[in-house]
Each structure stands twice: as C-alpha cells, then as structure tokens.
Design a protein around this motif. Structure first.
Motif, PDB file in Angstrom:
ATOM      1  N   LEU A 283     -36.659  15.651 -35.955  1.00 22.68           N
ATOM      2  CA  LEU A 283     -37.168  15.724 -34.578  1.00 22.68           C
ATOM      3  C   LEU A 283     -38.395  14.837 -34.398  1.00 22.68           C
ATOM      4  O   LEU A 283     -38.545  14.171 -33.363  1.00 22.68           O
ATOM      5  CB  LEU A 283     -37.511  17.166 -34.233  1.00 22.68           C
ATOM      6  N   THR A 284     -39.270  14.824 -35.393  1.00 28.01           N
ATOM      7  CA  THR A 284     -40.473  13.993 -35.312  1.00 28.01           C
ATOM      8  C   THR A 284     -40.103  12.517 -35.278  1.00 28.01           C
ATOM      9  O   THR A 284     -40.674  11.733 -34.506  1.00 28.01           O
ATOM     10  CB  THR A 284     -41.399  14.292 -36.499  1.00 28.01           C
ATOM     11  N   ARG A 308     -46.212  13.139 -43.171  1.00 30.01           N
ATOM     12  CA  ARG A 308     -46.721  13.672 -41.913  1.00 30.01           C
ATOM     13  C   ARG A 308     -45.931  14.914 -41.529  1.00 30.01           C
ATOM     14  O   ARG A 308     -44.847  15.178 -42.054  1.00 30.01           O
ATOM     15  CB  ARG A 308     -46.634  12.633 -40.792  1.00 30.01           C
ATOM     16  N   VAL A 309     -46.485  15.695 -40.602  1.00 36.48           N
ATOM     17  CA  VAL A 309     -45.785  16.840 -40.030  1.00 36.48           C
ATOM     18  C   VAL A 309     -45.437  16.529 -38.574  1.00 36.48           C
ATOM     19  O   VAL A 309     -45.729  15.446 -38.069  1.00 36.48           O
ATOM     20  CB  VAL A 309     -46.646  18.125 -40.121  1.00 36.48           C
ATOM     21  N   GLY A 310     -44.807  17.500 -37.904  1.00 40.07           N
ATOM     22  CA  GLY A 310     -44.311  17.278 -36.561  1.00 40.07           C
ATOM     23  C   GLY A 310     -45.359  17.402 -35.473  1.00 40.07           C
ATOM     24  O   GLY A 310     -45.163  18.126 -34.487  1.00 40.07           O
ATOM     25  N   ARG A 360     -51.051  15.733 -27.120  1.00 41.24           N
ATOM     26  CA  ARG A 360     -50.394  16.090 -28.378  1.00 41.24           C
ATOM     27  C   ARG A 360     -49.077  16.809 -28.111  1.00 41.24           C
ATOM     28  O   ARG A 360     -49.026  17.776 -27.356  1.00 41.24           O
ATOM     29  CB  ARG A 360     -51.312  16.991 -29.207  1.00 41.24           C
ATOM     30  N   LEU A 361     -48.024  16.336 -28.761  1.00 42.08           N
ATOM     31  CA  LEU A 361     -46.722  16.982 -28.717  1.00 42.08           C
ATOM     32  C   LEU A 361     -46.415  17.470 -30.136  1.00 42.08           C
ATOM     33  O   LEU A 361     -46.557  16.713 -31.095  1.00 42.08           O
ATOM     34  CB  LEU A 361     -45.625  16.020 -28.252  1.00 42.08           C
ATOM     35  N   SER A 362     -46.014  18.719 -30.260  1.00 41.87           N
ATOM     36  CA  SER A 362     -45.767  19.276 -31.599  1.00 41.87           C
ATOM     37  C   SER A 362     -44.497  20.108 -31.597  1.00 41.87           C
ATOM     38  O   SER A 362     -44.284  20.943 -30.718  1.00 41.87           O
ATOM     39  CB  SER A 362     -46.961  20.104 -32.060  1.00 41.87           C
ATOM     40  N   VAL A 363     -43.673  19.866 -32.595  1.00 36.87           N
ATOM     41  CA  VAL A 363     -42.353  20.498 -32.658  1.00 36.87           C
ATOM     42  C   VAL A 363     -42.422  21.788 -33.461  1.00 36.87           C
ATOM     43  O   VAL A 363     -43.371  22.052 -34.193  1.00 36.87           O
ATOM     44  CB  VAL A 363     -41.318  19.540 -33.269  1.00 36.87           C
ATOM     45  N   GLY A 364     -41.379  22.579 -33.320  1.00 36.40           N
ATOM     46  CA  GLY A 364     -41.232  23.824 -34.062  1.00 36.40           C
ATOM     47  C   GLY A 364     -39.784  24.041 -34.415  1.00 36.40           C
ATOM     48  O   GLY A 364     -38.907  23.225 -34.071  1.00 36.40           O
ATOM     49  N   PRO A 365     -39.467  25.155 -35.063  1.00 41.20           N
ATOM     50  CA  PRO A 365     -38.094  25.376 -35.529  1.00 41.20           C
ATOM     51  C   PRO A 365     -37.075  25.578 -34.408  1.00 41.20           C
ATOM     52  O   PRO A 365     -35.872  25.480 -34.659  1.00 41.20           O
ATOM     53  CB  PRO A 365     -38.217  26.631 -36.402  1.00 41.20           C
ATOM     54  N   PHE A 366     -37.559  25.858 -33.199  1.00 34.50           N
ATOM     55  CA  PHE A 366     -36.620  26.052 -32.089  1.00 34.50           C
ATOM     56  C   PHE A 366     -36.581  24.861 -31.141  1.00 34.50           C
ATOM     57  O   PHE A 366     -35.903  24.900 -30.118  1.00 34.50           O
ATOM     58  CB  PHE A 366     -36.972  27.336 -31.331  1.00 34.50           C
ATOM     59  N   THR A 367     -37.309  23.790 -31.462  1.00 35.32           N
ATOM     60  CA  THR A 367     -37.253  22.567 -30.662  1.00 35.32           C
ATOM     61  C   THR A 367     -35.900  21.903 -30.856  1.00 35.32           C
ATOM     62  O   THR A 367     -35.344  21.882 -31.967  1.00 35.32           O
ATOM     63  CB  THR A 367     -38.370  21.603 -31.097  1.00 35.32           C
ATOM     64  N   THR A 368     -35.357  21.331 -29.776  1.00 34.15           N
ATOM     65  CA  THR A 368     -34.058  20.668 -29.853  1.00 34.15           C
ATOM     66  C   THR A 368     -34.200  19.165 -29.614  1.00 34.15           C
ATOM     67  O   THR A 368     -35.184  18.697 -29.032  1.00 34.15           O
ATOM     68  CB  THR A 368     -33.085  21.233 -28.813  1.00 34.15           C
ATOM     69  N   ILE A 372     -36.614  16.800 -26.986  1.00 31.71           N
ATOM     70  CA  ILE A 372     -37.367  15.607 -27.384  1.00 31.71           C
ATOM     71  C   ILE A 372     -37.010  14.437 -26.473  1.00 31.71           C
ATOM     72  O   ILE A 372     -37.886  13.714 -25.978  1.00 31.71           O
ATOM     73  CB  ILE A 372     -37.080  15.252 -28.853  1.00 31.71           C
ATOM     74  N   ASP A 373     -35.731  14.235 -26.229  1.00 29.77           N
ATOM     75  CA  ASP A 373     -35.295  13.123 -25.370  1.00 29.77           C
ATOM     76  C   ASP A 373     -35.831  13.297 -23.951  1.00 29.77           C
ATOM     77  O   ASP A 373     -36.281  12.325 -23.317  1.00 29.77           O
ATOM     78  CB  ASP A 373     -33.774  13.036 -25.353  1.00 29.77           C
ATOM     79  N   THR A 374     -35.784  14.519 -23.445  1.00 26.68           N
ATOM     80  CA  THR A 374     -36.282  14.779 -22.093  1.00 26.68           C
ATOM     81  C   THR A 374     -37.777  14.495 -22.002  1.00 26.68           C
ATOM     82  O   THR A 374     -38.257  13.921 -21.015  1.00 26.68           O
ATOM     83  CB  THR A 374     -36.004  16.239 -21.699  1.00 26.68           C
TER      84      THR A 374
END
Length: 385
Positions: A283-284, A308-310, A360-368, A372-374
């Motif tokens: 996702l990142t 790096r992390v997300g 800042r944008l940060s992802v998690g386990p429920f991010t799709t 991300i595209d949107t």
C-alpha cells in the motif's frame, strides 16, 4: 461518499470487530476491577489481563510476560523509562527526529534535574547516522533514546547498529516503537536494547488509553517507580511491591482498554505480523508511486527501496498543509493529519518547518488499494492549478 481514514499514525481506525466486542463485554457484563476481588467477574478480568500481557510479550519476543508493564499510552511508557532511569549528571543521546514524547521529558530533566542532553541531527529523510550516535558518547552517557520509525517521514532507524554501539560502551538503550509495533515484526531476542515503549492504540489495534513498556530482565532494578499505590497484591505492606510488573503499576489499570488491547493482539496473532507488514508495504509503494508524478507535490521521506513504514508526508506547492487537509476532509471525506506532528526536528531537517509542516497520510491493516488510489486522485485534483 464513504469515509477514507488515512491517519493511522495518530491512532488506528477501524479496529477489528473483536476489539469493540471485548470492550463492550467488559463494560456491559463484567465491570469489575482487576486484582481487587475473588468473585467470578473479577477472576475473568484478571484472566484477560494476564492473557493480554502474555500476547504482548509473545508479539515482541520478550523473555517473560512480567517484563511487560501496562501504561496509558506510549508517552506514559516513555516517561516511566526516562524519569525512572535518569539522575543528575547523566548524559543522554537522542535524535532530532524524536517525537515530543521523548524530547519534552528529556528537556524537562535537563532543565530541572541536571541531565545532560545531546540531540544528534538527522538527514532530510529523518534518518540518523549511527556513527554520529556513537561519536556523541561520553564517559557519563547513561542512555540512548531513539525511535524505531519516524512518525513524519516513515524512515526506519538502524536500531541494531545504534544498540550494538551503545551496549559495547555499557550504555542503556530505549526504543520508541509507537509507529512500528503491530506494523512490523519485532524480535527483542535480536535487538540490543533494554526498554521498548509501544502505543496500544496504533498498530496494536487497541483503544486509546493503552500502552506498553518492555523492560529487559535486570533493568527493573535500575528503574525508579514514580507512582505508588494499590496493586491488589502484597496489601499488608506499606511499600510498593518489588515484583514485576506490580512495582510500576500502581492503581486500577484501564481494564476495558486492556480488554480491547488483548483482542487487538489476538487479531494480530491470527493475521500474522509478516502478512500485515507485506500488505502495508504494498500500500505504501502504491501511495508513493501515485503521488510522485504530481507536479505540485513533494514527498518528504526516504525512497521506496529504503527501510520505511506506511507513513508518507507531502508538501503541496503554494498550499498550506492545513488547507490541503481540510479540503480533503470536507470535499472528499479523506481524513489525514496536517502540521508538525509533534516532531519539529524532522521538519527542520526536511525544510518543511517554516511552511507549517506537512500533510501526512498513514496506512493501516484495513486500508485498501482503492482508498489509496482515491486519495491520490483527490490530491491531484486539488493541487492541479
């Protein structure tokens, strides 16, 4: 328009359904204090909290569950470590990338308690050179305090190199893992560190008001507790117990929060940290790849091939971070965070301080991937002119 939540570096959302269920079960069915009764409800509470500690120890690779101290957040855990270890005349090495939950306690100790502080610079990506950390050592250096990953740039610090150099000199190592616990595998058997602070409400998927401090066996004898009170154990004594973890856990714990944290840890076990890390890495990469071509956007942080992390921070040309974040929220239902993120040193290094920081944008386990595209499409539309 469905809500898109990309602020997981602040706190994770949504949580697994099991987390909500566990908190509701405690609040509606049990409601008993931990360690304060022998009736069935209290016994069940004690059992879940023990299980929570055991799961946390297993996740981190700790030697024993008793080496995990429950805290109210990562900031609380860091304060337990910093105020408990340091004495007047001690020297501490930290980095300019640290969160204020490290920098402010250290500054307070320097101002009030005679602790000496060295803040090592970081590069524009937020990463520190371990050689500079080693070169900052003094004969009275007591502690190295360093984050595992930046909450601004996502850069992962060279913990093993830093920790090895510190231990070779007899220096203790404290790691702030607020941005990595639950997102990346952590094996304390492989880390040359002594204390690790974690937020319960971020990658560990518990609710706000939960946190952890790992203390390597033997280090607890060097750590002064600054809270005393009831523990439900050794109640005949007028001094705080010396057993772990009671010596650092005075007063009623946040039982409903820890019920939720235990459920979050169980969910992570079921999914597998390696699986979560791989998904968030993809996702990142998708997020950075979608933002990189935008003419009016600059990305703060390391390249994709670097550790790096997300967590991805951006600066928009001729648009203040808070303006971009507000438009994303109000017009696109995309929730991010704008500003300095309680880590001003990273922004000084990256050149984003004077403009008010970053978005800042940060992802998690429920991010799709669709989310991300949107988000990339929305940022492109907002910053096109």
């Amino acid at each position: 328009m469905p809500r898109i939540y990309l602020d997981n570096a602040a706190t994770s959302f949504p949580k697994p359904e099991s987390v909500y269920d566990a908190i509701d079960h405690y609040n509606r069915t049990l409601g008993a204090a931990a360690g304060r009764g022998g009736h069935r409800a209290a016994v069940e509470v004690d059992s879940v909290l023990r299980r929570c500690r055991k799961r946390a120890a297993a996740l981190l690779g700790a030697e024993a569950p008793e080496q995990i101290i429950f805290a109210f957040n990562a900031t609380d855990a860091l304060n337990i470590a910093l105020h408990g270890l340091l004495l007047p005349g001690d020297h501490v090495i930290t980095t300019a990338a640290e969160h204020n939950s490290v920098l402010r306690p250290l500054t307070a100790l320097a101002d009030q308690g005679g602790v000496e502080l060295t803040v090592v610079a970081v590069d524009a990506t937020g990463r520190v050179d371990p050689t500079e950390m080693r070169d900052a050592q003094r004969p009275n250096t007591r502690l190295v305090a360093v984050q595992h990953a930046s909450n601004v740039s996502g850069a992962i610090q060279p913990i093993v190199d830093i920790g090895t150099d510190a231990h070779d000199a007899g220096i203790l190592v404290l790691v702030d893992a607020a941005q990595t616990a639950g997102h990346l595998p952590i094996d304390l058997a492989e880390w040359p560190v002594d204390l690790v602070a974690c937020a319960g409400h971020k990658g560990l998927l518990g609710p706000l008001g939960t946190g952890l401090l790992y203390v390597r066996p033997g280090i607890e004898d060097q750590l002064r507790g600054f809270r005393q009170g009831g523990t439900g154990s050794f109640s005949d004594q007028d001094r705080q117990p010396t057993t772990m973890p009671d010596r650092f856990e005075a007063g009623n714990p946040n039982a409903p929060g820890l019920f939720g944290l235990e459920a979050g840890l169980a969910w992570l076990e079921d999914q597998g940290i390696e699986t979560i890390a791989a998904a968030e890495k993809a996702l990142t990469e998708r997020l950075v790849s979608g933002l990189a071509p935008l003419a009016n956007i600059s990305i703060i942080g390391p390249p994709l091939e670097s550790p790096r992390v997300g967590v991805v921070s951006i600066v928009a040309a001729e648009m203040e971070p808070h303006v971009l974040a507000t438009v994303l929220d109000e017009s696109f239902e995309i929730q991010v965070r704008a500003g300095l993120h309680c880590a001003p040193g990273v922004h000084h290094a990256a050149g984003s301080f004077d403009n008010g920081g970053t978005v800042r944008l940060s992802v998690g386990p429920f991010t799709t991937s669709t989310e991300i595209d949107t988000a990339c499409e929305a940022i492109a539309a907002i910053t096109a002119n």
